[in-house]
Scaffold this active site. Sequence first.
Site, mmCIF file in Angstrom:
data_model
loop_
_atom_site.group_PDB
_atom_site.id
_atom_site.type_symbol
_atom_site.label_atom_id
_atom_site.label_comp_id
_atom_site.label_asym_id
_atom_site.label_seq_id
_atom_site.Cartn_x
_atom_site.Cartn_y
_atom_site.Cartn_z
ATOM 1 C CD GLU A 1 -2.903 -0.787 2.464
ATOM 2 O OE1 GLU A 1 -2.808 0.236 3.183
ATOM 3 O OE2 GLU A 1 -3.649 -1.732 2.739
ATOM 4 C CG ASP B 1 -3.786 8.836 8.002
ATOM 5 O OD1 ASP B 1 -3.784 7.594 8.138
ATOM 6 O OD2 ASP B 1 -4.004 9.405 6.922
#
Lengths: 414, 266
Positions: free
Chosen positions: B49, B60
């Site tokens: 990824e 995040d």
Amino acid sequence: MKLKKGVPVIDQGNSLGFWGGKFGGNFVPETLKKPIEDLEILFNKLKKDKKFITERDKYFKNWVGAPTRFIKLENLTNHIGGAQIWSKVVSDANGGAHKIYNATVHCLLAKRSGKKIICGDTGAGYAGKMLSMAAKKFGLKCKIFMGAKDIARQQPNVKAMKKNGAEVIPVYSGSQTLVDAVSECMRFWVANCDTTAMCVGSTVGPAVFVRICGWSTSQISRELKVQLIYEFGSIPKKLKLYNCVGGGSSSFGFWNEFMDYDKKQVEFIGVEAGGPKKSKKHAAPLTYGSKIGILHGAAQYVNQNSDGQIEETESISAGLDYPGISPLHCFLKDTKRARYTAASDEEALNAYKLVTKFEDLRPSLEPSHAFFVALKEAKKLSKDTVVVINSCGDAYKDRGILEQRLGKKYVKSN
Amino acid sequence: MSNPISVAFKKARAENRPALLTYTVAGDSSKKQSLNILKAISKNADILELGVPHNTPVADGSQIQTSAYRAIKKGIKINDIFRIVRDFKKFDKNKPIILMGYYNMIFQYGANNFLNKCKTSGVNGLIVVDLPWPENKDFAKKCKKKSIYFIQLLSPTTTSKRLKEIIQNSHPMNYFISMLSTTGGKLKVSPLEILKNYNRIKKINPKKEIVIGFGITDKTIGKLKSADGLVVGSAICKEITRSLNSRQNPVTNVGKLVRKLKNRIK
């Protein structure tokens, strides 16, 4: 794109929460889908519930202090020599700004949903201060996210939040201002949405937050409508409503009840923060034609680079220092219901000087932006035009900046 | 020809282990270094990824934020990211790559343009953190036309009804978020609890590959072995930061970390 008549603007979004088919929506991580849906169901139910409305109105009246004053600024009117200049002194509200309406409603909703903690973002510190007041009033624990730069420049509000028992969490990422505070607050909610309610401090964020905030601040125009009719017998034939626009909560609330009037009769003028005269940076996405993008869960006009990175803003006013703008205002701009322009840092300071020289009124730096444009335009308007400026915040929080930029006398004498 | 992502799952299954997915941010700490990191980990990772750094990431945690800000500061642009993918594919053409990011970047590039570029540079899948179901319906369809997997995210807060709907409409791979957290949070639920939720999802359609991510480190990865795939992201970003701070080579250190992760799930 068209504005519907007879339907509240907050309810004019489509099934996915888009106004005009493209502004707003719910660009959120999967984890937040459920809490947002729960909040939507609760809000949609309660905003039709007479008991809830009565409860809200009771707190607005007895605790927030409704109605706030609607006063004529006689000296300024004489000095300018054009339109009649009036002000809706929303800074009379408990805590000193319009942020109290949204904070109160969010705490009422949090209580109904059984949440014990409420988190919120703040720029100028007013949203945070009001949320801390309301949380204390309703017995909720409160966490406020605030950019480190804003913490330094809005100390009076930081002290107030702490006094009310809130935990103020400094945000050091990015530009360390409101945009980062909202991001960090959303991140906190992602990780704690099972126990915590979130209050977004303006008419921004995922659609339901835009709606709740707009519904709450509309108290301002409900009061103004009554006050106008009391003063003039009816809604004046030429009425101009000036308001500063950062996220857009006070301006939306100031205009909402007049939405269905023809704009030739009731014109809305939104004033964004143009930033320092010499700087290219600004917080005026509508005025300077920023492209549509996605920020904090909603599609809106937003300052960004060609890659889609959100750009840093610059403004003397922490409350307007936001790169995006409410989807509601994007909608009002594209349907041409409202007109948007900007005032620079220096122009806002000049307006502050002028207002405080002539009147016993002390608008914070945010509404000073609106005062600048209103006073400039009022000069050219006829005497039967009624100009109303929403003085939505008090300058107490800006003492540090005002002293630094204008000298001590502008702080002491006022 | 099947998507290399599906091939990677098959291969891992044949070896009786979950697929190992790594997440690094494109351009962290430079374009060249992030390419070298991909090369260094490709031997042990099954699916790579690659994060598209964004400066207002709402999902995040601090580790990935640090990596993203570092990459943006160095001037990474979307086209650079496609170049990294293309260069990597020259090195290892069968290793699947998934881009992970926020929708505004795609929106500004233009969804069709973006997907064309994905196709020509060799991207095999996409995760768009803030484009949930059903908002992603149209975009997912476009991905399918290009044979790119659009990977749906599932969370502990996703209701059963919604789970069914999403999975029914999903492409062959989905991503289960282990807990209520931003990326890289400390694992606050037991691996047993995570697997219980995972199995509930898996049962809906056993043919769909479900990977688990968020909060997985070399300490916890071994306890989640029964999943189809496991994603480690923040722990890797943290290792890059640690390496840079102690003036060591992130490429070697991340390579070692990924080898260790692989050994834990063998």
